[in-house]
Design an enzyme around this catalytic site. Sequence first.
Site, short mmCIF file in Angstrom:
data_model
loop_
_atom_site.label_atom_id
_atom_site.label_comp_id
_atom_site.label_asym_id
_atom_site.label_seq_id
_atom_site.Cartn_x
_atom_site.Cartn_y
_atom_site.Cartn_z
N CYS A 2 0.82 -1.21 0.00
CA CYS A 2 0.00 0.00 0.00
C CYS A 2 0.86 1.26 0.00
O CYS A 2 1.97 1.27 0.51
CB CYS A 2 -0.87 0.04 1.24
SG CYS A 2 -1.84 -1.44 1.47
N ARG A 27 4.75 0.15 -6.20
CA ARG A 27 4.80 -0.64 -4.97
C ARG A 27 3.86 -1.84 -5.03
O ARG A 27 3.96 -2.74 -4.21
CB ARG A 27 4.40 0.25 -3.77
CG ARG A 27 5.41 1.34 -3.50
CD ARG A 27 4.86 2.34 -2.50
NE ARG A 27 4.63 1.76 -1.20
CZ ARG A 27 5.48 1.82 -0.19
NH1 ARG A 27 6.62 2.44 -0.35
NH2 ARG A 27 5.19 1.28 0.97
N TRP A 76 -3.15 -2.62 -1.34
CA TRP A 76 -2.82 -4.01 -1.69
C TRP A 76 -3.58 -4.84 -0.67
O TRP A 76 -3.27 -4.82 0.52
CB TRP A 76 -1.31 -4.20 -1.56
CG TRP A 76 -0.80 -5.51 -2.06
CD1 TRP A 76 -0.43 -5.82 -3.35
CD2 TRP A 76 -0.54 -6.69 -1.29
NE1 TRP A 76 0.02 -7.11 -3.41
CE2 TRP A 76 -0.03 -7.67 -2.17
CE3 TRP A 76 -0.69 -7.01 0.05
CZ2 TRP A 76 0.32 -8.94 -1.74
CZ3 TRP A 76 -0.34 -8.29 0.48
CH2 TRP A 76 0.16 -9.24 -0.42
N ASN A 102 -1.71 2.20 5.95
CA ASN A 102 -0.85 1.08 5.55
C ASN A 102 -0.55 0.28 6.80
O ASN A 102 -0.32 0.86 7.86
CB ASN A 102 0.50 1.58 5.01
CG ASN A 102 0.38 2.23 3.67
OD1 ASN A 102 -0.69 2.25 3.08
ND2 ASN A 102 1.48 2.76 3.18
N GLY A 103 -0.49 -1.04 6.67
CA GLY A 103 -0.18 -1.88 7.82
C GLY A 103 -1.36 -2.78 8.14
O GLY A 103 -2.28 -2.94 7.33
N GLU A 484 18.30 -16.76 -7.61
CA GLU A 484 17.84 -15.43 -8.05
C GLU A 484 17.36 -15.48 -9.50
O GLU A 484 16.34 -14.87 -9.84
CB GLU A 484 18.99 -14.42 -7.88
CG GLU A 484 18.69 -13.01 -8.33
CD GLU A 484 17.54 -12.34 -7.59
OE1 GLU A 484 17.01 -12.93 -6.62
OE2 GLU A 484 17.15 -11.24 -8.00
N LYS A 488 13.63 -14.36 -10.52
CA LYS A 488 13.40 -13.30 -11.51
C LYS A 488 12.42 -13.78 -12.57
O LYS A 488 11.48 -13.10 -12.92
CB LYS A 488 14.69 -12.93 -12.22
CG LYS A 488 15.63 -11.89 -11.73
CD LYS A 488 15.19 -10.55 -11.34
CE LYS A 488 14.35 -10.49 -10.13
NZ LYS A 488 14.87 -10.17 -8.89
N GLU A 491 8.72 -14.50 -11.10
CA GLU A 491 7.92 -13.37 -10.62
C GLU A 491 7.39 -12.49 -11.74
O GLU A 491 6.32 -11.93 -11.62
CB GLU A 491 8.64 -12.56 -9.53
CG GLU A 491 9.79 -11.73 -9.98
CD GLU A 491 10.42 -10.95 -8.83
OE1 GLU A 491 9.72 -10.52 -7.92
OE2 GLU A 491 11.65 -10.73 -8.88
N HIS A 507 18.24 -36.60 -6.93
CA HIS A 507 17.60 -37.12 -5.71
C HIS A 507 16.09 -36.90 -5.73
O HIS A 507 15.46 -36.82 -4.69
CB HIS A 507 18.24 -36.49 -4.48
CG HIS A 507 19.68 -36.86 -4.33
ND1 HIS A 507 20.09 -38.12 -3.93
CD2 HIS A 507 20.81 -36.16 -4.59
CE1 HIS A 507 21.42 -38.16 -3.92
NE2 HIS A 507 21.88 -36.99 -4.33
N LYS A 607 6.26 -4.07 -4.15
CA LYS A 607 7.68 -3.74 -4.10
C LYS A 607 8.22 -3.86 -2.68
O LYS A 607 9.30 -4.35 -2.45
CB LYS A 607 7.89 -2.33 -4.64
CG LYS A 607 9.34 -1.87 -4.67
CD LYS A 607 10.14 -2.66 -5.69
CE LYS A 607 11.60 -2.23 -5.75
NZ LYS A 607 12.42 -3.25 -6.43
O1 M6R Z 1 12.97 -4.46 0.05
P1 M6R Z 1 13.55 -5.80 0.32
O2 M6R Z 1 14.88 -6.00 -0.31
O3 M6R Z 1 13.61 -6.14 1.78
O4 M6R Z 1 12.57 -6.83 -0.36
C1 M6R Z 1 12.75 -8.21 -0.22
C2 M6R Z 1 11.92 -8.98 -1.21
O5 M6R Z 1 10.57 -8.70 -1.05
C3 M6R Z 1 12.34 -8.66 -2.65
O6 M6R Z 1 13.68 -8.92 -2.88
C4 M6R Z 1 11.48 -9.48 -3.64
O7 M6R Z 1 11.81 -10.83 -3.55
C5 M6R Z 1 11.69 -8.95 -5.06
N1 M6R Z 1 10.42 -8.81 -5.71
C6 M6R Z 1 12.48 -9.83 -5.92
O8 M6R Z 1 12.64 -9.29 -7.19
#
Ligand code: M6R
Length: 612
Positions: A2, A27, A76, A102-103, A484, A488, A491, A507, A607
């Site tokens: 949010c 975000r 969100w 937010n929260g 990673e 990538k 997502e 395994h 984000k």
């Molecule tokens: O802001 P942060 O680095 O703490 O965020 C952590 C994860 O939410 C963030 O890396 C997320 O996995 C990304 N969308 C990956 O691209």
Amino acid sequence: MCGIIGFCGEEEAVPVLLEGLEKLEYRGYDSAGVAVISGDGVIRIRKRKGRIASLREKIEAEEPLPGTVGIGHTRWATHGEPNDVNAHPQAGMSGRIVVVHNGIIENYREIRQFLERRGYKFLSETDTEVVAQLMEYYYLGKGDLMDAVYSMLDRIKGSYALGILCSDYPGQLIAARKDAPLLIGYGEDGNYIASDVTALLSHTRTVSYLEDEEVAVITKDQVTVYDAGRLVVDKELHTVEWDVSAAEKGGYSHFMIKEIMEQPEAVRKTLSPRLRDGRIFFEELGEDPAFIRNCSSIYIIGCGSAYHVGVVGKYMLEKHLRIPAEACLASEFRYSDPIVGPDTLVIVISQSGETLDSMAALREAKRRGARTLAIVNVIGSSIAREADYVIYTWAGPEIAVATTKAYSTQLLLISMLTVYFKDQLGKITPEEYDEYVDELLALPDKLDQVLARVGNIQKTASKYFNLDSMFFIGRNLDYALGLEGSLKLKEISYIHSESYAAGELKHGTISLMEPGVLVVAIATCESVLDKTFSNMVEATSRGADAVVLTTEEHAGNFEKTVKAVLSVPSTHDLLQANLNIVPLQLFAYYVALNRGCDIDKPRNLAKSVTVE
Ligand code: M6R
């Protein structure tokens, strides 16, 4: 997650709010809304499920929202599905109090029942409506706005960043925070609140950060901040260095590709201030050699990509320092009763510096007496402020949900810290040190070389974008990188993808190898390269296709065996991951582009994840 924007100034609020909301879009959100209070104390609300563009249409189509004071929100969904009713702002029953939030209010059910017993009717399923109604209940009972704010804050449990309007005070807005970011912007044309500095950059660079349990009363020419005891707090003002263009696409079709391309510069900015006369400096650590000498174990904590940097860090720090190092998911750390004490170094990695799980892990580590070091991108963020030491990645604003340049600069700092600590422990020879620094200096140019090979990666992506399943395999640091690469891809393209330590494939997972599956083998670690190669052949023998990511000198060996080779220049072992990640980011980007995905704002994602 949010986003909040609030404005109190000279000009009409709606355009300011909508522009701010657009800046917060990255975000992640599923509905949006604004509330504006007119000079005669009427609060008008417009909100809508979906994108800001659709909210804008609604505002333009309906009766105008006059007024120079207002609040806006991107939601969100947590409590209640994304729809017009559950969108923020939320109002008290009489419409006197209107709130964006937010929260999460953890005790919202109990408060809702309390109010329902007193005749309050609720329209939405949100915890935020409870805040608005509760505050209205206190306001009507006590007749004093600040009493009502404090009584409401005393009663709610959980996390909040709040923007509040009251119809009896048309010239002001109120803000409050606990465990969710909120900052105040001081502009020439008025004052602002925002959950994220990017929403303010086109208006002001002068900000202050609201601390937990502080409450701010904001008018067009004054900001007064009170602490939990209602005493006035003298806030320190900060100047934000990020410029507006850094948070704009600048001719690229997506923020993600722009940010991928910015990596040589981001890396340069992160390393140069810490490199002088061939030596690495971390003045942020107070140049205290005891820092690492007294350390018996290291935890590296983060979520998502930040955790993946932690896995890289585990391999690097443990190998070079000979100190046990563990990468731990922040969401697991705090509930796992970790062995952490005063001789433990806990490194928390976070781009946003606001991820709730990482924040909670940091607090847990501090509670247990550990020394805490944060690697953070957003200056002045909560994690940065709470850790004992903070090292900033100078990646600049990162807008795409999928992190790229922040990840790269985090990788770089973990590598530099490894060498810095190794030196302090007297475990590195001058020759080794110089060799590392030479490669460090060459890194931005080598990154440019990798980026120049985008054509080959595009071609590979267009060949495989239609698949349903991909696996990333590698060993040691190559395995850490595969985590990673896989994240990538999944997502932003929504292709099912997993990452495995190459030796683990047989395994169980090898049963999934068949035609129509792609294996991306990362084979750059010299000591295990042949073994990764064998594991890849085990997969291709069962009908899977393979793409290999390797260094230039080994590319020729693989070309005979696989459909595509993505090659990168060689560099120091501790910097190779920085080059390797780029083709994987580009591959994910072009696969998603071919599939027509919403690359910068992938479905369901945010984000900055500020809920547990
Ligand atoms: O802001 P942060 O680095 O703490 O965020 C952590 C994860 O939410 C963030 O890396 C997320 O996995 C990304 N969308 C990956 O691209």
